[in-house]
Write an enzyme that holds these catalytic residues in place. Structure first.
Site, PDB file in Angstrom:
ATOM      1  N   CYS A   2      18.709  14.557  38.901  1.00  0.00           N
ATOM      2  CA  CYS A   2      17.941  15.709  39.359  1.00  0.00           C
ATOM      3  C   CYS A   2      17.237  16.327  38.159  1.00  0.00           C
ATOM      4  O   CYS A   2      17.533  15.994  37.022  1.00  0.00           O
ATOM      5  CB  CYS A   2      18.861  16.748  39.969  1.00  0.00           C
ATOM      6  SG  CYS A   2      19.914  16.087  41.267  1.00  0.00           S
ATOM      7  N   ARG A  27      12.231  13.135  38.570  1.00  0.00           N
ATOM      8  CA  ARG A  27      13.677  12.917  38.556  1.00  0.00           C
ATOM      9  C   ARG A  27      14.308  13.015  39.941  1.00  0.00           C
ATOM     10  O   ARG A  27      15.496  12.710  40.114  1.00  0.00           O
ATOM     11  CB  ARG A  27      14.353  13.939  37.636  1.00  0.00           C
ATOM     12  CG  ARG A  27      13.886  13.877  36.204  1.00  0.00           C
ATOM     13  CD  ARG A  27      14.579  14.935  35.380  1.00  0.00           C
ATOM     14  NE  ARG A  27      16.011  14.703  35.335  1.00  0.00           N
ATOM     15  CZ  ARG A  27      16.607  13.919  34.456  1.00  0.00           C
ATOM     16  NH1 ARG A  27      15.905  13.304  33.540  1.00  0.00           N
ATOM     17  NH2 ARG A  27      17.905  13.763  34.485  1.00  0.00           N
ATOM     18  N   TRP A  97      17.642  14.918  43.656  1.00  0.00           N
ATOM     19  CA  TRP A  97      17.719  13.542  44.150  1.00  0.00           C
ATOM     20  C   TRP A  97      19.145  13.400  44.671  1.00  0.00           C
ATOM     21  O   TRP A  97      20.101  13.326  43.892  1.00  0.00           O
ATOM     22  CB  TRP A  97      17.429  12.560  43.022  1.00  0.00           C
ATOM     23  CG  TRP A  97      17.246  11.170  43.494  1.00  0.00           C
ATOM     24  CD1 TRP A  97      16.123  10.621  44.028  1.00  0.00           C
ATOM     25  CD2 TRP A  97      18.220  10.123  43.477  1.00  0.00           C
ATOM     26  NE1 TRP A  97      16.344   9.305  44.347  1.00  0.00           N
ATOM     27  CE2 TRP A  97      17.613   8.976  44.022  1.00  0.00           C
ATOM     28  CE3 TRP A  97      19.547  10.048  43.059  1.00  0.00           C
ATOM     29  CZ2 TRP A  97      18.282   7.765  44.157  1.00  0.00           C
ATOM     30  CZ3 TRP A  97      20.224   8.849  43.192  1.00  0.00           C
ATOM     31  CH2 TRP A  97      19.582   7.716  43.733  1.00  0.00           C
ATOM     32  N   ASN A 123      23.163  18.655  37.821  1.00  0.00           N
ATOM     33  CA  ASN A 123      22.695  17.268  37.807  1.00  0.00           C
ATOM     34  C   ASN A 123      23.907  16.424  37.450  1.00  0.00           C
ATOM     35  O   ASN A 123      24.585  16.718  36.468  1.00  0.00           O
ATOM     36  CB  ASN A 123      21.597  17.115  36.740  1.00  0.00           C
ATOM     37  CG  ASN A 123      21.224  15.669  36.509  1.00  0.00           C
ATOM     38  OD1 ASN A 123      21.345  14.845  37.408  1.00  0.00           O
ATOM     39  ND2 ASN A 123      20.783  15.362  35.307  1.00  0.00           N
ATOM     40  N   GLY A 124      24.200  15.404  38.250  1.00  0.00           N
ATOM     41  CA  GLY A 124      25.347  14.547  37.942  1.00  0.00           C
ATOM     42  C   GLY A 124      26.268  14.431  39.141  1.00  0.00           C
ATOM     43  O   GLY A 124      25.878  14.749  40.271  1.00  0.00           O
ATOM     44  N   GLU A 515      13.184 -13.557  37.892  1.00  0.00           N
ATOM     45  CA  GLU A 515      12.829 -12.133  37.807  1.00  0.00           C
ATOM     46  C   GLU A 515      11.794 -11.894  36.702  1.00  0.00           C
ATOM     47  O   GLU A 515      10.833 -11.131  36.887  1.00  0.00           O
ATOM     48  CB  GLU A 515      14.105 -11.310  37.586  1.00  0.00           C
ATOM     49  CG  GLU A 515      13.918  -9.818  37.368  1.00  0.00           C
ATOM     50  CD  GLU A 515      13.238  -9.088  38.526  1.00  0.00           C
ATOM     51  OE1 GLU A 515      13.035  -9.684  39.594  1.00  0.00           O
ATOM     52  OE2 GLU A 515      12.877  -7.919  38.335  1.00  0.00           O
ATOM     53  N   LYS A 519       8.079 -10.300  37.440  1.00  0.00           N
ATOM     54  CA  LYS A 519       7.563  -9.105  36.754  1.00  0.00           C
ATOM     55  C   LYS A 519       6.189  -9.403  36.133  1.00  0.00           C
ATOM     56  O   LYS A 519       5.278  -8.591  36.208  1.00  0.00           O
ATOM     57  CB  LYS A 519       8.526  -8.654  35.649  1.00  0.00           C
ATOM     58  CG  LYS A 519       9.745  -7.928  36.133  1.00  0.00           C
ATOM     59  CD  LYS A 519       9.409  -6.532  36.606  1.00  0.00           C
ATOM     60  CE  LYS A 519      10.402  -5.995  37.608  1.00  0.00           C
ATOM     61  NZ  LYS A 519      10.491  -6.632  38.904  1.00  0.00           N
ATOM     62  N   GLU A 522       3.428  -9.763  38.927  1.00  0.00           N
ATOM     63  CA  GLU A 522       2.999  -8.548  39.631  1.00  0.00           C
ATOM     64  C   GLU A 522       2.308  -7.550  38.707  1.00  0.00           C
ATOM     65  O   GLU A 522       1.472  -6.776  39.147  1.00  0.00           O
ATOM     66  CB  GLU A 522       4.163  -7.885  40.380  1.00  0.00           C
ATOM     67  CG  GLU A 522       5.212  -7.255  39.513  1.00  0.00           C
ATOM     68  CD  GLU A 522       6.316  -6.576  40.310  1.00  0.00           C
ATOM     69  OE1 GLU A 522       6.016  -5.917  41.306  1.00  0.00           O
ATOM     70  OE2 GLU A 522       7.490  -6.718  39.911  1.00  0.00           O
ATOM     71  N   HIS A 538      12.049 -32.754  37.040  1.00  0.00           N
ATOM     72  CA  HIS A 538      11.742 -33.284  38.371  1.00  0.00           C
ATOM     73  C   HIS A 538      10.329 -32.894  38.823  1.00  0.00           C
ATOM     74  O   HIS A 538      10.026 -33.000  40.005  1.00  0.00           O
ATOM     75  CB  HIS A 538      12.785 -32.803  39.388  1.00  0.00           C
ATOM     76  CG  HIS A 538      14.171 -33.263  39.034  1.00  0.00           C
ATOM     77  ND1 HIS A 538      14.551 -34.583  39.112  1.00  0.00           N
ATOM     78  CD2 HIS A 538      15.246 -32.592  38.554  1.00  0.00           C
ATOM     79  CE1 HIS A 538      15.813 -34.696  38.712  1.00  0.00           C
ATOM     80  NE2 HIS A 538      16.254 -33.500  38.365  1.00  0.00           N
ATOM     81  N   LYS A 641       5.366   0.648  46.648  1.00  0.00           N
ATOM     82  CA  LYS A 641       6.774   0.770  46.261  1.00  0.00           C
ATOM     83  C   LYS A 641       7.707   0.478  47.430  1.00  0.00           C
ATOM     84  O   LYS A 641       8.765  -0.091  47.264  1.00  0.00           O
ATOM     85  CB  LYS A 641       7.013   2.184  45.713  1.00  0.00           C
ATOM     86  CG  LYS A 641       8.391   2.406  45.131  1.00  0.00           C
ATOM     87  CD  LYS A 641       8.540   1.701  43.805  1.00  0.00           C
ATOM     88  CE  LYS A 641       9.955   1.760  43.267  1.00  0.00           C
ATOM     89  NZ  LYS A 641      10.227   0.631  42.354  1.00  0.00           N
TER      90      LYS A 641
HETATM   91  C1  F6R Z   1       9.287  -6.081  42.332  1.00  0.00           C
HETATM   92  C2  F6R Z   1       9.769  -5.211  43.391  1.00  0.00           C
HETATM   93  C3  F6R Z   1       9.847  -5.750  44.764  1.00  0.00           C
HETATM   94  C4  F6R Z   1      11.014  -5.140  45.531  1.00  0.00           C
HETATM   95  C5  F6R Z   1      11.007  -5.594  47.004  1.00  0.00           C
HETATM   96  C6  F6R Z   1      12.190  -5.052  47.757  1.00  0.00           C
HETATM   97  O1  F6R Z   1       9.305  -5.436  41.090  1.00  0.00           O
HETATM   98  O2  F6R Z   1      10.059  -4.074  43.171  1.00  0.00           O
HETATM   99  O3  F6R Z   1       9.935  -7.140  44.756  1.00  0.00           O
HETATM  100  O4  F6R Z   1      12.203  -5.517  44.907  1.00  0.00           O
HETATM  101  O5  F6R Z   1       9.832  -5.149  47.610  1.00  0.00           O
HETATM  102  O6  F6R Z   1      12.186  -3.653  47.762  1.00  0.00           O
HETATM  103  P1  F6R Z   1      13.490  -2.849  48.111  1.00  0.00           P
HETATM  104  O7  F6R Z   1      14.480  -3.088  47.014  1.00  0.00           O
HETATM  105  O8  F6R Z   1      13.054  -1.421  48.194  1.00  0.00           O
HETATM  106  O9  F6R Z   1      13.992  -3.372  49.419  1.00  0.00           O
END
Ligand code: F6R
Length: 646
Positions: A2, A27, A97, A123-124, A515, A519, A522, A538, A641
């Site tokens: 928070c 936050r 949060w 916060n915590g 992963e 990264k 994207e 292969h 997001k």
């Molecule tokens: C990549 C990324 C996405 C999410 C995916 C699932 O950096 O953030 O691949 O991991 O869209 O999202 P959540 O975890 O919100 O279900």
């Protein structure tokens, strides 16, 4: 996680506190509130939703109307803003949060004592809050929220009453003395700020395992979760140490430890300005979130182990017998969350001996998986709203499988529809590319693996404790690793003109390679692929050309020796074909050094836990390459997001 602000000085506190909250909104933003001391009374106001809802409650004429996009209706008949709140010169504010208790008006901070004269923000997580609540209820206190914080308000009021009854002189130091008494009762992580209507010229703060800084201005002082809250007023700050109480008045800052012994903070000057403040001084939210990973992992582990050494989940609507009956596990997730599930498979199968499959949530229901009452489906999602994962979960439930969610967003749909939940306490993740959520999801998966192993009698409490203690060592290793990232930044600038980057790994290093490639794709919009190192020969090895960067995730030589030797051979194979090898290896692994064109060491850690470290340089690499290519790191093209469509 928070955001917290406090102010004492000669100017009206309300505007300063609200501005500070605006800068701390990253936050957490599910509710916000303030308490201002004016005319020997406390004036409080709090609202569910974003800060703009709270601002609206004070009326357009004084504090604006919030952002045009926000269409949330505020019920002005609920707690109308009291007259005079804008005149007080001491106050505290909070942007939340949620961890304990849903994001409602009632659970928003500040929390008040019974007589409404003491206000506390926090916060915590107060780990022993259940015990404290029981004690306070036995004394006749009626709780009005579901939070762990409210007990601190009642404890503080009781401590103040006791000190007054004992004849302690009235004044700011009384507030500090009472706060010290409260801190001695609390377990867990907390930053607390408090005000008392009878002590109009002081704000007290306390800190354990959660951030708190002091801002020094002429004739005024500030307290905040980070300096961004007061950067527009002062750049002179004091960092508090662990387990310290700080009392601010307009003219003084007094710091003590929890026993009352005088203590010192660390003075520092802030060398960036207000425009960078929303990101806490970082260029991108992503960099900030990468830097927050030690705390995010620590918070996710906090309070998980009971005194008898059992792992605690958050909401469990499954019996131990249900878990003993599990004969098969499916992990369903998307993107980065899916990669965390791939890592989990290694740990869960190793610890529980239950077969565990990892499935892309978007594919799961279409292939008609074999599910029944003894199947456990683990749904992993940062947002808790991803439609693919939600649909997979619903399909599993229709087939009578049990569903356990791992989620970073309290009260979201996926945990709500699951039979059990383990929340990651990573704090809000704003950058679209997931970083700290990934690490905390991996930690949560480990905890679930340990819990299952324990319930099924495969692991004893001391064995579970041993792994948890290795996990508890990860935040420090992450701090050490993050402090050594400069060569990775330089490397990123070098690689930013490459046509493609390949990633290889074995065992848990394989999902880390996937992963790393995701990264980079994207964020940098580059061709990047992750492979199981053994698969290269292969087919994919044909992609390697003179100078092609290949990032190699190398397991510890101290773990399974065979694994290490095999990947060293793979590194030699790609090198022989002209690749530029970027090797991520464990400190002290000299055997691999001679095959590395670029070598990045990570601290030593057991093989199964290594992804918590080896992923970090790959996050930094992708972020910096994207920045070097001039892309919007926090909001990459075509992405969002929270993905709420299938
Ligand atoms: C990549 C990324 C996405 C999410 C995916 C699932 O950096 O953030 O691949 O991991 O869209 O999202 P959540 O975890 O919100 O279900």
């Amino acid at each position: 996680m928070c955001g917290i602000v406090g102010y004492v000085g000669a100017r009206p506190a309300l505007g300063i506190v609200l501005d500070g909250l605006r800068r701390l909104e990253y936050r957490g933003y599910d509710s916000a509130g303030v308490a201002i001391v004016c005319d020997d009374e406390l004036r409080t106001e709090k609202r569910a939703g974003k800060l703009t809802n709270l601002e609206k409650a004070f009326g357009d004429e004084r504090f604006g109307t919030g952002t045009a996009e926000d269409t949330t209706t505020v019920d002005s008949t609920c707690c109308p803003a009291p007259v005079g709140i804008g005149d007080g010169t001491a106050g505290i504010g909070h942007t939340r949060w949620a961890t304990h208790g849903g994001p409602t008006d009632r659970n928003a901070h500040p929390h008040l004592s019974r007589d409404g004269r003491v206000a506390v923000i926090h916060n915590g997580i107060i780990e022993n809050f259940a015990k404290l609540v029981a004690e306070l209820e036995a004394d006749g206190v009626e709780f009005v929220s579901d939070t762990d914080t409210e007990c601190a308000a009642h404890l503080l009021a009781a401590a103040l009453a006791d000190l007054r009854a004992a004849g302690e002189p009235e004044g700011p130091r009384l507030l500090a003395a009472a706060m010290r008494r409260v801190c001695q009762r609390l377990e867990g992580a907390f930053t607390l700020l408090a005000v008392d209507a009878s002590i109009p010229d002081a704000v007290v703060g306390a800190r354990r395992n959660s951030p708190l800084v002091v801002g020094r201005g002429p004739g005024e002082h500030y307290l905040a979760s980070d300096v961004s809250a007061f950067i527009e007023h002062t750049r002179d700050a004091v960092e508090l140490g662990q387990d310290q109480v700080v009392l601010i008045t307009a003219d003084s800052i007094e710091i003590t430890d929890f026993d009352g012994a005088p203590a010192l903070g660390r003075d520092f000057h802030i060398d960036w300005d207000a425009s960078a403040a929303e990101k806490g001084g970082y260029d991108y939210f992503m960099l900030k979130e990468i830097a927050e990973q030690p705390q995010a992992v620590a918070d996710t582990l906090l309070g998980r182990l009971t005194e008898s050494g059992e792992i605690m989940l958050d909401e469990v609507r499954l019996t131990d017998q249900d878990l003993r009956d599990v004969d098969k596990i499916f992990i369903v997730a998307c993107g980065t969350a899916y990669h965390s599930g791939m890592i989990a498979k290694y740990a869960i199968e190793h610890w529980t001996r239950i077969p565990c499959e990892v499935e892309l949530a978007s594919e799961f229901r279409y292939r008609d998986p074999v599910l029944d009452r003894s199947t456990l489906v683990v749904a992993i999602s940062q947002s808790g709203e991803t439609m693919d994962t939600l649909m997979a979960l619903r399909h599993a439930k229709e087939q009578k499988a049990r569903v356990l969610a791992i989620c970073n967003t309290n009260g979201s749909t996926i945990p709500r529809e699951s039979d059990a939940v383990l929340y990651t306490h990573g704090g809000p993740e704003i950058a679209v590319a997931s970083t700290k959520a990934f690490l905390t999801m991996v930690v949560a998966c480990y905890l679930i693996g340990l819990h299952l192993a324990q319930v099924r009698g495969i692991k004893y409490a001391d064995e579970v404790e041993a792994v948890v203690s290795q996990l508890q060592g990860i935040p420090d290793k992450l701090r050490q690793l993050l402090a050594s990232m400069e060569p990775v930044r330089q490397l990123a600038r070098d690689l930013s003109t490459a046509n493609q980057v390949l990633f290889i790994g074995r065992h848990v290093g394989y999902p880390v390679a996937l992963e790393g490639a995701l990264k980079l794709k994207e964020l940098a919009y580059m061709h990047a692929e992750g492979f199981a190192a053994g698969e290269l020969k292969h087919g994919p090895i044909a992609l390697i050309d003179q100078g092609t960067p290949v990032v190699c995730v190398v397991p510890s030589p101290a773990g399974r020796g065979m694994l290490h030797d095999k990947i060293v051979s793979n590194i030699q194979e790609v090198r022989a074909r002209g690749a530029r090898t970027v090797v991520i290896a464990e400190e002290g692994d000299t055997a691999v050094a001679r095959y590395a064109d670029d070598l990045i060491y990570v601290p030593r850690t057991p093989t199964l836990l290594a992804p918590l470290l080896t992923t970090v340089p790959l996050q930094v690499l992708a972020c910096e390459i994207a920045a070097a290519r001039g892309h919007d790191v926090d909001q990459p093209r075509n992405l969002a997001k929270s993905v709420t469509v299938e």
